[in-house]
Design an enzyme around this catalytic site. Structure first.
Site, PDB file in Angstrom:
ATOM      1  N   TYR A   3      -5.029  11.774   1.688  1.00  0.00           N
ATOM      2  CA  TYR A   3      -5.614  10.631   2.211  1.00  0.00           C
ATOM      3  C   TYR A   3      -7.149  10.599   2.088  1.00  0.00           C
ATOM      4  O   TYR A   3      -7.472  11.722   2.683  1.00  0.00           O
ATOM      5  CB  TYR A   3      -5.149  10.745   3.638  1.00  0.00           C
ATOM      6  N   ASN A  26      -0.818   8.751   0.456  1.00  0.00           N
ATOM      7  CA  ASN A  26      -0.250  10.140   0.075  1.00  0.00           C
ATOM      8  C   ASN A  26      -1.181  11.191   0.964  1.00  0.00           C
ATOM      9  O   ASN A  26      -1.916  10.931   1.535  1.00  0.00           O
ATOM     10  CB  ASN A  26      -0.597  10.344  -1.561  1.00  0.00           C
ATOM     11  N   ALA A  27      -0.690  12.263   0.845  1.00  0.00           N
ATOM     12  CA  ALA A  27      -1.252  13.406   1.646  1.00  0.00           C
ATOM     13  C   ALA A  27      -2.645  13.789   1.441  1.00  0.00           C
ATOM     14  O   ALA A  27      -3.635  14.253   2.230  1.00  0.00           O
ATOM     15  CB  ALA A  27      -0.346  14.845   1.363  1.00  0.00           C
ATOM     16  N   CYS A  87     -10.353  -4.877  -0.024  1.00  0.00           N
ATOM     17  CA  CYS A  87     -11.594  -3.725   0.295  1.00  0.00           C
ATOM     18  C   CYS A  87     -12.478  -4.383  -0.938  1.00  0.00           C
ATOM     19  O   CYS A  87     -12.023  -4.954  -2.036  1.00  0.00           O
ATOM     20  CB  CYS A  87     -11.187  -2.476   0.029  1.00  0.00           C
ATOM     21  N   GLU A  93      -3.087  -4.799  -3.030  1.00  0.00           N
ATOM     22  CA  GLU A  93      -3.495  -5.681  -3.958  1.00  0.00           C
ATOM     23  C   GLU A  93      -3.638  -4.867  -5.321  1.00  0.00           C
ATOM     24  O   GLU A  93      -3.080  -5.624  -6.267  1.00  0.00           O
ATOM     25  CB  GLU A  93      -5.024  -5.890  -3.731  1.00  0.00           C
ATOM     26  N   ASN A 136       0.811  -1.047   0.045  1.00  0.00           N
ATOM     27  CA  ASN A 136      -0.083   0.111  -0.007  1.00  0.00           C
ATOM     28  C   ASN A 136       0.777   1.252  -0.012  1.00  0.00           C
ATOM     29  O   ASN A 136       1.937   1.407   0.456  1.00  0.00           O
ATOM     30  CB  ASN A 136      -0.979   0.136   1.264  1.00  0.00           C
TER      31      ASN A 136
END
Length: 144
Positions: A51, A48-49, A90, A58, A45
């Site tokens: 978010y 980044n900012a 997910c 995956e 995973n």
């Protein structure tokens, strides 16, 4: 399933997990997959900012597979998360896996030590799914 392949996938997923970039959630995830012809790919995973606009492990493994030479069929996908609860893909990743799945595609989940927590088919995780054959693109005509 071949025990040696599961060991290889576990090692690759745990190695990818160690490289995860998760400064916001601090939840590191790694994934590894093997194609029907035996090629192994991994991903982690990457946050980044903006978010939560990151990339799941995956999705990273699937991107590596495609970048290496195109669409393949996934035989097994293994996810390495943290803690006693299985870090299941997910919904978005389930659909991404589905794009390259067969009726036999297996999803495994291990914890950060490599202990097994979950094993089932993608079909069990995403029943009655929508896939390439629904678009009549000439892609796989064998729905899950």
């Amino acid at each position: 399933m071949n025990k040696n392949m599961i060991t290889t996938l576990t090692e690759k997923a745990l190695a990818a997990r160690r490289n995860a970039y998760a400064p916001y959630s601090r939840f590191h995830v790694g994934a590894a997959l093997v194609t029907e012809d035996g090629q192994v790919f991994s991903g982690c995973n990457v946050e980044n900012a903006a978010y939560p606009e990151g990339v799941c492990a995956e999705a990273g493994a699937i991107s590596a597979m495609v970048a290496a030479g195109g669409a393949q069929k996934i035989a097994i996908l293994l996810v390495a998360g943290k803690g006693p609860a299985p870090c299941l893909p997910c919904g978005g990743c389930r659909q991404k896996i589905r794009e390259f799945a067969t009726q036999r595609t297996c999803v495994l989940v291990v914890d950060e030590s490599g202990h097994p927590l979950f094993e089932d088919t993608l079909h069990a995780l995403l029943p009655a799914s929508f896939g390439p054959e629904n678009l009549e693109t000439g892609a796989d005509k064998n729905p899950l």
